[in-house]
Write an enzyme that holds these catalytic residues in place. Structure first.
Site: not given
Length: 214
Positions: A8-10, A13, A73-74, A164-166
């Protein structure tokens, strides 16, 4: 020291896995992100399930770097949308990783959905892939997948600056008065879908770290 690639590049995470390992007493592991290794061609995430996509990324990492690789993966599954966005969560608006646009689209789709029908859950599947010779040497399978689920509801407007995300929309059942984006990193690790999945990788990662010392 054992090097493990987190596919990942996050950075968030990466820090999340680091906190999980540190809490488990595993300190002799160096986590690398995709930013830390030579760039390689990434296989498109075309899997039908979270596990499919996590394995695609983990296998790529091993194939191109030779390192043990963790990938996840989420996504979020919304009851009123029959489980969507699901595996399309990161690109729900049509572009990958546009968090604000994804959130705005989801809010629009749920505009007329009452509170009692705004149930949702996060899912994370984490995959650990090992080079074949290393797997044989330590007595672990070449591929391991684990899953974590986090139940809650969706608010009608975003709140909070963390995560992040939702996360600004998701109100977990354990903290119904807040959103994930308002939780501390430690509390999120304790409750989250990804934290639950990563915790299941502690034992194989501990075995890998111990074997590297021999």
């Amino acid at each position: 020291m054992l090097q493990i690639l987190v596919a990942s590049r996050n950075a968030k995470k990466l820090r999340e896995l680091h906190r999980v390992l540190h809490a488990a007493g595993i300190t002799d592991v160096e986590l690398l992100s995709l930013r830390d290794v030579p760039e390689y061609p990434e296989t498109p995430e075309t899997g039908a399930t979270f596990a499919d996509n996590a394995l695609i990324k983990a296998r790529d990492g091993v194939r191109h770097t030779g390192l043990p690789t963790v990938a996840d993966d989420s996504g979020i599954c919304v009851d009123a949308l029959n489980g969507m966005p699901g595996v399309l969560s990161a690109r729900w608006c049509g572009k990958h990783g546009e968090d604000a646009t994804n959130n705005a689209l989801l809010l629009g789709q749920l505009a007329d959905v009452p509170e009692e029908r705004r149930g949702a859950h996060y899912i994370s599947v984490c995959a650990l892939a090992l080079p074949a010779d290393l797997a044989t040497a330590v007595g672990l399978p070449e591929e391991t997948t684990v899953e974590g689920v986090w139940h809650g509801t969706l608010r009608t407007e975003p709140r909070g600056e963390e995560g992040f995300g939702y996360d600004p929309l998701f109100s977990p059942e354990e903290e119904p008065g807040t959103t994930v984006a308002e939780l501390s990193a430690e509390r999120k690790d304790e409750l989250s879908h990804r934290g639950k999945a990563l915790a299941q990788l502690v034992e194989p990662l501990k075995q890998l770290a111990a074997a590297r010392k021999l």
